[in-house]
Structures are given as C-alpha cells and as structure tokens.
Motif scaffolding. Structure first.
Motif, PDB file in Angstrom:
ATOM      1  N   UNK A  72       0.826  -1.208   0.000  1.00  0.00           N
ATOM      2  CA  UNK A  72       0.000   0.000   0.000  1.00  0.00           C
ATOM      3  C   UNK A  72       0.856   1.252   0.000  1.00  0.00           C
ATOM      4  N   UNK A  73       1.864   1.269   0.845  1.00  0.00           N
ATOM      5  CA  UNK A  73       2.757   2.432   0.872  1.00  0.00           C
ATOM      6  C   UNK A  73       3.509   2.548  -0.440  1.00  0.00           C
ATOM      7  N   UNK A  74       3.975   1.416  -0.955  1.00  0.00           N
ATOM      8  CA  UNK A  74       4.719   1.440  -2.203  1.00  0.00           C
ATOM      9  C   UNK A  74       3.908   1.977  -3.357  1.00  0.00           C
ATOM     10  N   UNK A  75       2.648   1.558  -3.444  1.00  0.00           N
ATOM     11  CA  UNK A  75       1.793   2.035  -4.528  1.00  0.00           C
ATOM     12  C   UNK A  75       1.603   3.541  -4.448  1.00  0.00           C
ATOM     13  N   UNK A  76       1.426   4.042  -3.219  1.00  0.00           N
ATOM     14  CA  UNK A  76       1.268   5.481  -3.054  1.00  0.00           C
ATOM     15  C   UNK A  76       2.522   6.246  -3.409  1.00  0.00           C
ATOM     16  N   UNK A  77       3.669   5.725  -3.026  1.00  0.00           N
ATOM     17  CA  UNK A  77       4.938   6.376  -3.352  1.00  0.00           C
ATOM     18  C   UNK A  77       5.175   6.378  -4.856  1.00  0.00           C
ATOM     19  N   UNK A  78       4.983   5.243  -5.499  1.00  0.00           N
ATOM     20  CA  UNK A  78       5.194   5.162  -6.946  1.00  0.00           C
ATOM     21  C   UNK A  78       4.261   6.112  -7.694  1.00  0.00           C
ATOM     22  N   UNK A  79       3.003   6.174  -7.275  1.00  0.00           N
ATOM     23  CA  UNK A  79       2.056   7.064  -7.953  1.00  0.00           C
ATOM     24  C   UNK A  79       2.480   8.522  -7.821  1.00  0.00           C
ATOM     25  N   UNK A  80       2.870   8.910  -6.645  1.00  0.00           N
ATOM     26  CA  UNK A  80       3.258  10.308  -6.437  1.00  0.00           C
ATOM     27  C   UNK A  80       4.528  10.668  -7.212  1.00  0.00           C
ATOM     28  N   UNK A  81       5.470   9.756  -7.273  1.00  0.00           N
ATOM     29  CA  UNK A  81       6.687  10.019  -8.038  1.00  0.00           C
ATOM     30  C   UNK A  81       6.379  10.175  -9.526  1.00  0.00           C
TER      31      UNK A  81
END
Length: 379
Positions: free
Chosen positions: A172-181
C-alpha cells in the motif's frame, strides 16, 4: 542491422543438440557465432578442484570474447555443469542484451538470476539426444531470440529512475509512493526486497541507473544479519550512498521463516503469521531488531548525499498494527532510539502514522523531491 547470435554449449557432450539449435537459428535468418564451453576432459571425470579451475578459466575466456564480439543476443544450452558455466557467462554481460538459457534446470535459479535479466527456458526432458520435445523447444527458442533481436528499439534515451523497494506487506505504501513520483514526472523502478531482488537494485545502482532512492522495505538487512534466504549483497544499503535517499523501516520487525510446517520450534513459539504457503513472518526479538537496526544505521552512515530516515511509529508492516499478528510498539521504539542515537550521516524524523498510511507515502516523496529535478509536483 546486427543479427548475430552467440551460441554457447559444451560441444564435447552436446554436439548433436548444438547442431540442431544452430539449424533452428539459421531458419530464422540469424547469423551464428558459436562458443564451446567444453572443459577438454576427453571424456574423463575430472577431479573436483581441477574441474572448477577449468570452469572458471573457460568462463572468463568466453565472457571476454563475447564482450568483444558484441552480438545482438546470446543463447546458451546446458545440463548441470553447462548451465552453471553458461549462467556465469550470461551474468557477466550487460543488462538489456537479450540473454537466453535452455536448461534442464538442475538447481534453484533464484540466486543465479538475482542481478541479471536472463530468460530461462526449461527443457523438462534431459538434453541427451534429439527428440520431439527438444525440437519443439529449439524451434520456439530460436523464434524468441529472433524476435528479441529484431524488436524495435525503445524511443528516446535511457532515463534515470527513482528506485523503490517493495514487498507485499508494504504494497500500500509502495503504490502510493510510486504514484506520487510518477505524477511528479519521474520514472520509477521497483525492486522486490526478498533477499534476491535487492541484488538487482545494487547492480543497477552501480551502472548509474538511479537519480534517487526510497528504500521503504529493508527486510534484506534482517536476512543478512539475523536469518532468512538471501544472496551475498554486502553493499545493498551502501550502493546508492552518493544519491539522495529516503529510508523507511518497512519489514524491519520480522524474519521470514519460510514454510510454517518446516520452521524451527523456537520460531513457531513466537508471534507469527502465514503470508502465503511459502512464507511465514516471525516477529523479531528485541536483541534481533537491535542487531539489524545497528547494521542498517552503520550502512546509512556512509551516505555522502542527503539521507533521511522516516520512522512511521504506527507500524512497520501490514501486521505490525493494533490487533495485528506481530504488532509490537516496543520493538518500534527500540529501533527508533537506535536510529536516533547512531545518526551521523543521516537525519531522523518520527511520524505518527503507519507505514502503509497515505500520509507516510506523501511524506516520503515530499522529502525526496527537493533533491531531484522534476517536471511537476505530487498530489
């Protein structure tokens, strides 16, 4: 257009199969540059140390020659020894060059493939004389190689990426980080921090593929210093020391015990849960998380670029939360105190969130972006 394919195999034991594979490649219109991996044993069984010495010499010679020849692709075939040698040759070649190995798959390939992009093609049957299954495999393999050789090159240059480490329990955290980047106009590259994927991160970092790193899943420090399957990667957490980094302690609180029924009784007695049929996550002891955190802090203290450690005190993984199977606020506090006490070349910030909360992802990206050239800003 370069359509030369380097073909590797042990001609002493696989002459018939090498000939058939050459014919399959020729039917695809490809030029063939053959390389013999034979050990010149004359059919004798070599003593172990002598065999290993000859293997190493042959691998070095063939690797150097292929590098100079610069083929469009490399295809190898092998049983036990042949596959081992071929993989060593293929691993020495640069990522991006199409590399294929037709193999009897006589070993667990995860360690051999941890930092390389070789495509394995299992034969199912042994490679001992031609038959219908092998002819079918050779024909399809030749077509695969031809397709890779003639594929349209990717447009534009090779953009640098922001590397992000992931596991399912930090998804979940990874998906949010990747999307924001990506919303900020940055290319991303995610790596599975399972003791093998980190080796690929190390290799790409050494080749200058990254502009920055968000290392949010650090279970490989536990695998290396406490317990768990992994390949040697002593520079896993120092390979990007010269790049801006944000570090989170995702998965720092457990070890992977493997299949539940095969775990030692001592681990089964601890809080744990089955992540899948193959993976059981076992909560660390205070002594173990202390050991892992100190090792990680020592590596981070070799940073020569901005490095920020963000500590989500609401939990370090999906089951480290109120009511979770391995929840332990005490372990989180222990790790936080060590990170803060050991900090020399990095800064530390405690966050009131869980690792997988969207606020954590937003904070991680916002800390990295000022150090990168971006085309926009995250939402």
């Amino acid at each position: 257009m370069n359509e030369t394919v380097a073909l590797l195999g042990t001609c002493e034991t696989k002459a018939e199969e090498m000939s058939a594979l050459s014919e399959a490649l020729a039917r695809q219109g490809l030029a063939i540059l053959p390389f013999d991996l034979s050990l010149a044993s004359g059919g004798a069984v070599l003593p172990g140390e002598e065999k290993l010495r000859r293997m190493a010499t042959k691998v070095g010679d063939v690797s150097a020659t292929i590098t100079r020849a610069a083929p469009a692709a490399v295809l190898a075939i092998g049983g036990g020894t042949g596959s081992e040698m071929a993989l060593q040759v293929l691993k020495s070649l640069p990522p991006g060059l199409p590399k294929f190995l037709i193999t009897t798959l006589p070993f667990d390939p995860r360690a051999a493939l941890a930092d390389t992009d070789v495509t394995l093609i299992p034969t199912l049957c042994d490679i001992q004389g031609m038959n219908a299954p092998l002819r079918r495999i050779f024909s399809r393999s030749a077509a695969m190689v031809a397709g890779a050789v003639r594929a349209t090159p990717e447009p534009g240059g090779r953009a640098k990426s922001v590397a992000v480490s992931l596991l399912g329990v930090t998804q979940q955290a990874g998906a949010g980080i990747l999307r924001r980047l990506r919303e900020a106009g940055l290319e991303t590259a995610a790596f599975h921090a399972n003791g093998f994927g980190g080796a690929a991160l190390v290799r790409y970092a050494a080749e200058g593929a990254f502009s920055g790193v968000i290392d949010m899943t650090v279970n490989e420090i536990v695998r290396m210093h406490v317990a768990g399957a992994h390949v040697p990667m002593p520079d896993r957490f120092t390979c990007a020391a010269d790049l801006p980094r944000v570090i989170l302690p995702g998965t720092l609180n457990f070890l992977d015990g493997g299949i539940l029924e095969q775990m030692p009784a001592e681990w089964r007695a601890r809080p744990h849960y089955r992540q899948s049929g193959y993976f059981t996550h076992v909560k660390l002891t205070e002594a173990e998380i202390t050991r892992a955190t100190r090792a990680l802090a020592a590596d981070l203290n070799r940073s020569t670029a901005p490095c920020e450690v963000l500590l989500p005190m609401g939990g370090f993984s999906s089951e480290d939360r109120p009511g979770g199977a391995i929840e332990d606020a005490g372990l989180r506090a222990c790790a936080a105190e060590i990170f803060e006490a050991e900090a020399r070349a990095y800064s530390v910030t405690r966050l009131p969130h869980h690792l997988n909360d969207p606020e954590t992802a937003a904070e991680a990206v916002s800390r990295l972006l000022p150090h990168l050239q971006t085309k926009g800003s995250p939402t």
